[in-house]
Design a protein around this motif. Structure first.
Motif: not given
Length: 375
Positions: A20-25, A27-33, A197-201, A209-212
């Motif tokens: 699925q699109p990255k904003q919906w994947q 990240l630590a239990g909830k969508p990136v968005l 403030n990086f962009k997940i690409t 992102a998980e480490r951060q």
């Protein structure tokens, strides 16, 4: 000033991989968005621009906490849709942010807002510090002067009326809103960006992102215990090292009690049972086998599961032979087999003060601990 935030999340993000699109994947239990929107908590007006197919999902995630807007066929078209929605709402300044930048800090946001007090547009950026090359077909073809070059970030802030007019006049196809603003003659102030403030690409950005976030670090501890009795012989094998002795250890394999305990510790951390599950003693092919076969299998199994071994600790319990003179050699042997730094491997010994079977010199016992880490 009356500020609105537009979070652009209508893209498909194919370079990031996933189903699925990255904003919906997640990240630590909830969508990136969800993380991105949370970064602007406290802002009174947040507009989230979604792909038309994602609108129902947006309602389920945010309810009425944000305003949803259907995106267009390109990023700039999506931004324009949100700007048009906000027209006439009393907004004087607008921040436009990438939905896949979940780590924007209050300091970066405040820097842009502060600049908007005196400038029609402002955006965070970082100066380019790496050497720059040009290239073709996998070869370096030249170098590029990095002086005056910046890495653009978001949120990019604008006077609302000015950026709406700029978008209406723009033919489309802009990389970001600063390009649209400059095409309309607006000057854009540079504010301080942040490495965070990086962009997940790309797929590997999710691990960063998980480490951060400090999330999903999986730390496992495993313990192993083994015992082998003595029988007539002239040496024992302990942690991969041949040690002269007045007896040998009895076992189906080479009876390396230290390596067996360590192997079981790794299997235990993985919830994979013990050596007997993977190398049954009823199987004649393992008769007299070198125990490093078992340890190597456990290490590789950990690697395939995404774990690295942080450290191991092996304690040999016996009256004789004396382990101290051989402990460093044993640690080096384990380091070679496991592909680890010797400084992460401890081999030591103790006696049982002449008590029990080890005190009576009937055999040797070993206990081991292994730490496994997945980041």
């Amino acid at each position: 000033m009356t500020v609105a935030v537009i979070i652009v999340a209508a893209g498909r993000g194919t370079r990031a991989g996933g189903a699925q699109p990255k904003q919906w994947q997640m990240l630590a239990g909830k969508p990136v968005l969800a993380h991105t929107v949370a970064a602007f908590a406290g802002m009174k007006r947040i507009v989230v621009v979604l792909h038309p197919e994602d609108m129902a999902r947006g309602v389920a995630l945010f309810g009425g906490a944000v305003t949803l807007c259907a995106g267009g066929g390109s990023r700039d078209a999506s931004v324009r849709n949100a700007l048009e929605m906000l027209e006439g709402s009393g907004v004087s300044k607008v921040l436009i942010h990438d939905g896949a930048r979940p780590f924007v800090s209050p300091e970066v946001i405040d820097g842009v807002l502060k600049a908007l007090e005196t400038a029609p547009a402002a955006a965070p950026a970082l100066p380019v510090s790496d050497a720059l090359w040009t290239g073709a077909e996998g070869q370096v073809t030249g170098t590029q002067d990095r002086s005056g070059l910046w890495r653009a970030q978001t949120p990019q802030g604008f006077d609302f009326d000015a950026i709406l007019s700029a978008h209406r006049a723009h033919p489309g196809g802009a990389a970001d809103d600063v390009e649209v603003a400059r095409a309309a003659g607006l000057s854009v102030a540079i504010t301080r960006g942040s490495e965070d403030n990086f962009k997940i690409t790309y797929p590997e950005d999710f691990a960063r992102a998980e480490r951060q976030l400090g999330g999903k670090m999986d730390i496992r501890l495993g313990h192993g215990y083994d015992v082998h009795a003595f029988e007539p012989g002239d040496h024992v094998i302990l942690c991969g090292v041949k040690v002269p002795h007045s007896a040998t250890l009895r076992g189906h394999s080479d009876a390396d009690v230290g390596m067996h305990a360590l192997t079981d510790a790794i299997y235990g951390a993985l919830a994979e049972g013990d050596i007997g599950r993977h190398f049954p003693p009823s199987d004649p092919q393992w008769k007299g086998a070198a125990s490093e076969i078992f340890l190597d299998h456990a290490v590789k199994l950990a690697e395939t599961r995404g774990f690295r071994i942080g450290n191991v600790d092996v304690t040999l319990i016996c009256e004789r032979p004396k382990i101290g003179p051989h402990a460093l050699e044993m640690a080096s042997a384990l380091a070679r087999i496991m592909g680890m730094e010797p400084g992460r491997i401890s081999v030591k010994a103790t006696t049982s003060e002449r008590l029990g079977f080890t005190g009576r010199e009937e055999g040797i016992a070993a206990i081991a601990t292994a730490t496994l880490i997945k980041e």
